[in-house]
Design a protein around this motif. Structure first.
Motif, short mmCIF file in Angstrom:
data_model
loop_
_atom_site.label_atom_id
_atom_site.label_comp_id
_atom_site.label_asym_id
_atom_site.label_seq_id
_atom_site.Cartn_x
_atom_site.Cartn_y
_atom_site.Cartn_z
N PRO A 105 -4.79 13.52 -5.75
CA PRO A 105 -3.66 13.56 -6.69
C PRO A 105 -3.32 12.16 -7.21
N ILE A 106 -2.90 12.10 -8.44
CA ILE A 106 -2.56 10.81 -9.02
C ILE A 106 -1.19 10.36 -8.52
N THR A 107 -1.07 9.09 -8.17
CA THR A 107 0.19 8.56 -7.65
C THR A 107 0.77 7.47 -8.54
N GLY A 108 0.01 7.02 -9.52
CA GLY A 108 0.50 5.97 -10.40
C GLY A 108 -0.24 5.95 -11.72
N ILE A 109 0.46 5.57 -12.76
CA ILE A 109 -0.11 5.42 -14.10
C ILE A 109 0.36 4.08 -14.65
N TYR A 110 -0.54 3.35 -15.28
CA TYR A 110 -0.06 2.13 -15.93
C TYR A 110 -0.67 1.97 -17.31
N GLY B 252 7.69 14.82 -0.70
CA GLY B 252 9.11 15.11 -0.68
C GLY B 252 10.03 14.03 -1.21
N LYS B 253 9.51 12.92 -1.73
CA LYS B 253 10.38 11.86 -2.23
C LYS B 253 10.02 11.51 -3.67
N ASN B 254 10.77 12.06 -4.61
CA ASN B 254 10.57 11.77 -6.03
C ASN B 254 9.11 11.95 -6.47
N THR B 255 8.43 12.89 -5.89
CA THR B 255 7.01 13.04 -6.21
C THR B 255 6.76 13.67 -7.57
N ASP B 256 7.83 14.02 -8.29
CA ASP B 256 7.64 14.59 -9.63
C ASP B 256 7.99 13.59 -10.72
N PHE B 257 8.18 12.33 -10.38
CA PHE B 257 8.66 11.35 -11.36
C PHE B 257 7.71 11.23 -12.55
N LEU B 258 6.41 11.20 -12.30
CA LEU B 258 5.45 11.00 -13.38
C LEU B 258 5.42 12.15 -14.37
N THR B 259 5.82 13.32 -13.94
CA THR B 259 5.79 14.48 -14.83
C THR B 259 7.18 14.93 -15.27
N ASN B 260 8.21 14.20 -14.86
CA ASN B 260 9.59 14.58 -15.16
C ASN B 260 10.09 13.81 -16.38
N GLU B 261 10.10 14.46 -17.53
CA GLU B 261 10.49 13.79 -18.77
C GLU B 261 11.94 13.30 -18.73
N LYS B 262 12.82 14.06 -18.10
CA LYS B 262 14.23 13.66 -18.04
C LYS B 262 14.40 12.36 -17.26
N LYS C 7 0.82 -1.21 0.00
CA LYS C 7 0.00 0.00 0.00
C LYS C 7 0.85 1.26 0.00
N ALA C 8 2.02 1.18 0.60
CA ALA C 8 2.90 2.36 0.66
C ALA C 8 3.33 2.81 -0.72
N HIS C 9 3.35 1.91 -1.68
CA HIS C 9 3.81 2.26 -3.01
C HIS C 9 2.81 3.11 -3.78
N VAL C 10 1.55 3.04 -3.42
CA VAL C 10 0.54 3.79 -4.16
C VAL C 10 0.05 5.01 -3.42
N GLN C 11 0.57 5.26 -2.24
CA GLN C 11 0.19 6.44 -1.50
C GLN C 11 1.04 7.63 -1.96
N TYR C 12 0.49 8.80 -1.80
CA TYR C 12 1.21 10.02 -2.17
C TYR C 12 2.32 10.26 -1.16
N ILE C 13 3.54 10.32 -1.60
CA ILE C 13 4.69 10.45 -0.71
C ILE C 13 5.26 11.85 -0.82
#
Length: 229
Positions: free
Chosen positions: A186-191, A73-83, A65-71
């Motif tokens: 807020p969205i926390t995962g996309i598949y 301060g920890k890499n929370t921009d990964f889904l929107t970070n193209e680099k 469950k921890a993997h799908v919760q909004y975290i």
């Protein structure tokens, strides 16, 4: 007494005439006619569906469950970070076992805002085998062997047709629509799931505190359809 028998006889004659011209409907026969023929049961198809469901459950059971919760301060921009997304894709292509080979994704690929990716890939040597990989801390894991019994060909798609940077486009679309819906989180995962060698984006709906919207994206992660359910 004579009148009684005459009256009774008249009723019986009248009833016989009505039955002749207005016969009773055989309700049992009608009910039998209205019952549609059962859909043929295909045991092979059922087994394939069950095998696919068990496989997905096996791969995701480690996903707590921890993997799908909004975290915070920890890499929370990964889904929107193209680099970061592009870096993950390039690292996947550089895995020794796939150098110079086309990579095929099987069934689905999951992206999490904390910086993690889970994906099942066709084995580079044996096309009938599937391995599970996890991207975490900017590193791809060693392959985890999976047992797949269904026909994998229809659930494969080339990595060339899935650009990880399109996840950033999809995340931007989701985030924009979430802001328009009261109570949406807020969205926390996309598949991305693969069916008939085509990809589908998920989530396919956004829930608010008062209403629910269906959302569909194009192959490249841009908005295709958004409507209230």
């Amino acid at each position: 007494m004579i009148c009684f028998f005459l009256f009774t006889g008249c009723e019986q004659v009248s009833k016989s005439i009505k039955d002749t011209f207005q016969p009773k409907v055989d309700t049992i026969a009608v009910e039998k006619q209205q019952i549609p023929d059962p859909v043929p049961y295909d045991a092979a198809v059922e087994r394939q569906i069950e095998d696919a469901q068990r496989l997905v459950e096996t791969v995701l059971e480690k996903h707590t469950k921890a993997h799908v919760q909004y975290i915070e301060g920890k890499n929370t921009d990964f889904l929107t970070n193209e680099k970061k997304l592009n870096r993950a894709e390039e690292a996947l292509k550089k895995l020794p076992q796939y150098l110079g080979k086309e990579i095929f994704i099987y069934s689905s690929i999951h992206f999490y805002n904390e910086g993690k990716i889970r994906v099942m890939l066709q084995h580079p040597q044996n096309p009938e085998y599937i391995d599970n990989y996890v991207y975490e801390n900017e590193t791809w894991s060693d392959p985890e062997q999976l047992s797949v019994k269904d026909n994998i060909r229809s659930r494969l798609i080339s990595l060339q047709k899935i650009s990880f940077t399109n996840v950033a486009k999809a995340a931007s679309v989701y985030n924009e629509k979430i802001k328009q819906i009261e109570g949406a989180e807020p969205i926390t995962g996309i598949y991305i799931s693969v069916w008939d060698n085509n990809l589908r984006w998920s989530p396919a709906s956004i829930n608010g505190s008062r209403e629910r919207y269906s959302i569909e994206l194009n192959q490249n992660g841009t908005l295709k359809k958004f409507e209230r359910e």
